[in-house]
Design an enzyme around this catalytic site. Structure first.
Site, PDB file in Angstrom:
ATOM      1  N   LEU A   1     -60.086  20.877  21.450  1.00 41.81           N
ATOM      2  CA  LEU A   1     -58.661  20.992  21.751  1.00 41.81           C
ATOM      3  C   LEU A   1     -58.419  20.675  23.224  1.00 41.81           C
ATOM      4  CD1 LEU A   1     -57.691  24.255  19.838  1.00 41.81           C
ATOM      5  CD2 LEU A   1     -57.645  21.889  19.040  1.00 41.81           C
TER       6      LEU A   1
ATOM      7  N   SER B   1     -69.525  27.876  20.394  1.00 42.37           N
ATOM      8  CA  SER B   1     -68.891  27.012  19.393  1.00 42.37           C
ATOM      9  C   SER B   1     -69.869  25.961  18.878  1.00 42.37           C
ATOM     10  CB  SER B   1     -67.641  26.353  19.973  1.00 42.37           C
ATOM     11  OG  SER B   1     -67.939  25.561  21.105  1.00 42.37           O
TER      12      SER B   1
ATOM     13  N   CYS C   1     -58.299  31.130  31.286  1.00 42.49           N
ATOM     14  CA  CYS C   1     -58.878  29.788  31.317  1.00 42.49           C
ATOM     15  C   CYS C   1     -58.057  28.807  32.148  1.00 42.49           C
ATOM     16  CB  CYS C   1     -59.079  29.266  29.906  1.00 42.49           C
ATOM     17  SG  CYS C   1     -57.557  28.944  28.982  1.00 42.49           S
TER      18      CYS C   1
ATOM     19  N   CYS D   1     -53.155  32.811  22.512  1.00 41.03           N
ATOM     20  CA  CYS D   1     -53.775  31.535  22.156  1.00 41.03           C
ATOM     21  C   CYS D   1     -54.308  31.573  20.723  1.00 41.03           C
ATOM     22  CB  CYS D   1     -54.900  31.207  23.132  1.00 41.03           C
ATOM     23  SG  CYS D   1     -55.693  29.594  22.845  1.00 41.03           S
TER      24      CYS D   1
ATOM     25  N   GLY E   1     -68.830  24.744  24.787  1.00 39.91           N
ATOM     26  CA  GLY E   1     -69.723  25.835  25.151  1.00 39.91           C
ATOM     27  C   GLY E   1     -70.778  26.072  24.092  1.00 39.91           C
TER      28      GLY E   1
ATOM     29  N   MET F   1     -64.644  23.103  18.791  1.00 40.73           N
ATOM     30  CA  MET F   1     -65.765  22.982  19.716  1.00 40.73           C
ATOM     31  C   MET F   1     -65.239  22.895  21.149  1.00 40.73           C
ATOM     32  SD  MET F   1     -68.197  20.407  17.503  1.00 40.73           S
ATOM     33  CE  MET F   1     -69.628  20.690  18.555  1.00 40.73           C
TER      34      MET F   1
END
Length: 387
Positions: A32, A13, A202, A101, A10, A7
């Site tokens: 995370l 998710s 990000c 990622c 946003g 999650m």
């Protein structure tokens, strides 16, 4: 099944977690923490992983009535994603941090920890679909396919997942469009229903990749040269340029023919950026390394669709595997294919696999050879027939 729902804070998710709960799974929400110095507030729609985002995720988990935890993976993210991003640019390559990622964090570190704690799978808000098919041996094979919403499709950045990871992954949003997801979030009472999407990269929330690289690597002035070796400008670091780039070159001399010039090569060893005409960007042959297959590796030369950008066009091609390398021959010429980008291969909507682009070039028919250059050759098969 016991499922960890990643999650981010946003809307995507959040709805993914809710759908897994609706499907009858035992769901635990996990945020995370990827930044070693997370900001309190988001600087823009580009950033993520702030304390604010963690709080948003927690509030959604409370609405759903599921347990919620924050897992600190900042050190792993820095090493495997941020440091890799910096090193790739320093080497004259153009990486995609989202693929890295997904490969190293969300479907390696996160999935590994989830499995170690007794969970069965991970669910994320990615727009892609996992389709179960008969493996031909009485079992089930899970395939990765494009999302229904082509504008939001994220199968490209998931092309690094292997068959075992797909068997432990859920993408509950792949059959729905983004506008409908926002409507569903509002119907469920999620206060983040209208929250802006985050964008790449990000960890560079202001979107100024060149500025970030200059701060990280330091200014390194050098020459911008044309294909004849004549100096036509100066730069503050070759690392800030990528093949196919046209804007922001700041050339001191226009081309003799008056046509625009593009970056055609980055030479980190001499700290030079080479510019030339648009025609020099067209390539039809790609060699990729670090091959990853979302199922069995293709056998022999196969027809595929090839995509070289996250939201780019898919091109008809042939491809074949050579150990950890992949050779791709495009039916037409494609511009701006940079080393470090990923080429993701498709069979219809199914993701076959991916590779990091090592080199690209223009091959003439006589150079390519009958089998490798001619998709109509008898030796070329469909991917489906070969797997």
């Amino acid at each position: 099944m016991r499922v960890v729902a990643a999650m981010s804070g946003g809307v995507d998710s959040a709805v993914a977690a809710a759908r897994m709960l609706d499907a009858g799974h035992e769901v635990v929400g996990v945020h995370l923490a990827l930044s070693q110095s997370a900001a309190t507030l988001r600087e823009s729609a580009r950033g993520c992983c702030t304390i604010e985002d963690a709080g948003d995720a927690r509030r959604v988990a409370d609405v759903l009535g599921i347990p919620f935890y924050v897992w600190d993976m900042a050190a792993r993210f820095k090493r495997d994603v941020v440091d890799d991003f910096r090193a790739e640019y320093a080497a004259g390559r153009t990486p995609n941090p989202c693929l890295r990622c997904n490969e190293k964090i969300k479907f390696a570190a996160l999935l590994d920890k989830a499995l170690a704690l007794g969970f069965d799978a991970v669910a994320t808000g990615h727009y892609a679909q996992v389709v179960e098919t008969d493996d031909g041996h009485g079992g089930v094979r899970r395939e990765l396919h494009r999302a229904v919403d082509s504008a939001k499709d994220q199968s490209y950045v998931l092309g690094v997942l292997d068959e075992e990871q797909l068997a432990r992954s859920f993408f509950p949003l792949g059959d729905t469009t983004k506008p409908r997801i926002r409507e569903e979030a509002a119907d469920r009472g999620f206060f983040i229903a209208k929250k802006p999407d985050s964008h790449d990269v990000c960890f560079i929330p202001d979107g100024d990749t060149r500025g970030w690289l200059t701060r990280e690597l330091g200014a390194a002035p050098g020459d911008i040269v044309d294909t004849e070796g004549d100096v036509v400008g100066r730069h503050e670091g070759a690392f800030a340029y990528t093949v196919g780039q046209r804007r922001g070159l700041g050339l001191s001399r226009p081309a003799a023919d008056g046509e625009p010039r593009y970056v055609v090569q980055v030479r980190p060893e001499t700290n030079q950026v080479v510019v030339g005409a648009a025609d020099l960007l067209g390539v039809n042959a790609i060699t990729g390394d670090h091959a990853r297959w979302c199922g069995p590796a293709p056998e022999g030369v196969v027809r595929v669709g090839a995509q070289v950008r996250a939201h780019g066009e898919e091109y008809a091609a042939t491809a074949w595997a050579e150990g950890g390398r992949v050779e791709v021959r495009l039916q037409g010429r494609v511009r701006g294919v940079a080393p470090g980008q990923s080429v993701v291969l498709y069979d219809g909507t199914r993701v076959v696999g991916s590779a990091s682009i090592a080199t690209s070039r223009l091959e003439r028919p006589s150079e390519a050879g009958a089998v490798h250059g001619d998709p109509a050759a008898d030796e070329v098969r469909s991917v489906t027939a070969s797997t």
